[in-house]
Design an enzyme around this catalytic site. Sequence first.
Site, PDB file in Angstrom:
ATOM      1  N   ASP A  11       0.866  -1.165   0.000  1.00  0.00           N
ATOM      2  CA  ASP A  11       0.000   0.000   0.000  1.00  0.00           C
ATOM      3  C   ASP A  11       0.917   1.232   0.000  1.00  0.00           C
ATOM      4  O   ASP A  11       2.094   1.131   0.345  1.00  0.00           O
ATOM      5  CB  ASP A  11      -0.875  -0.042   1.259  1.00  0.00           C
ATOM      6  CG  ASP A  11      -1.691   1.213   1.436  1.00  0.00           C
ATOM      7  OD1 ASP A  11      -2.406   1.601   0.495  1.00  0.00           O
ATOM      8  OD2 ASP A  11      -1.605   1.819   2.518  1.00  0.00           O
ATOM      9  N   ASP A  13      -0.135   5.151   0.911  1.00  0.00           N
ATOM     10  CA  ASP A  13      -0.379   6.114   1.981  1.00  0.00           C
ATOM     11  C   ASP A  13      -0.517   5.404   3.332  1.00  0.00           C
ATOM     12  O   ASP A  13      -1.390   4.561   3.513  1.00  0.00           O
ATOM     13  CB  ASP A  13      -1.646   6.914   1.679  1.00  0.00           C
ATOM     14  CG  ASP A  13      -1.517   7.701   0.383  1.00  0.00           C
ATOM     15  OD1 ASP A  13      -0.671   8.594   0.328  1.00  0.00           O
ATOM     16  OD2 ASP A  13      -2.250   7.389  -0.572  1.00  0.00           O
TER      17      ASP A  13
END
Length: 216
Positions: A11, A13
């Site tokens: 991922d 953020d």
Amino acid sequence: MTIHAQALLFDNDGTLVSSLESVDRCWTRWAAEYGITAEQFGRVALHGRPAAEIAADLLPAEVVAEAVARIELLEVEDVPNGGVHLLPGTKDFLDSLPAERWAVVTSATRRLAEARLDAVGILPKTMITADDITRGKPDPEPYLLAARLLGVDPARCVVFEDAPAGLAAGRAAGMTTVALTTTHRAHELDADLVVKDLSALSALVTAQGVEISVRG
């Protein structure tokens, strides 16, 4: 604990970079522009989900497309304003990996993801964004697509996430999950391994793949 993998899926953020202050600024402004109350906003899960799904939860269908374009513009324009910075361990960990062994899998649009990653000097060879999928996290589609593009069995992939929705997506894809406590507390994260951030991990590249270990 050592985890053996052929591909590592990150991922963005909250995992590779922090954009929390920017997200707060931009979404607060966005909500005010569309007349969304704090109470309404508080009832909707935000972190780790595509903007289109969040907007659809809050607004009439006929204004969702316009609203999604607006939040994307606000967030892209906020990047130069200190809107993103690398989390501890990100650069060293990614630098230890061959480009074909890892991908970024983000709920952001491609335009926003590229703006944030470019700002911190991360250039993934493979990236899955909200523009590439029909169902966002916690659905496994984004992670399964990344595994397919890398040519790796999902069972040999490791997902790195900070949000419950992303970890649920990784589990649903049949992948090993590593949670980072950068935005949530450890007891809120259901994963095979929980660490504070990527600085807690080391990666050893072998002929068989990548061995991920907890430092010290």
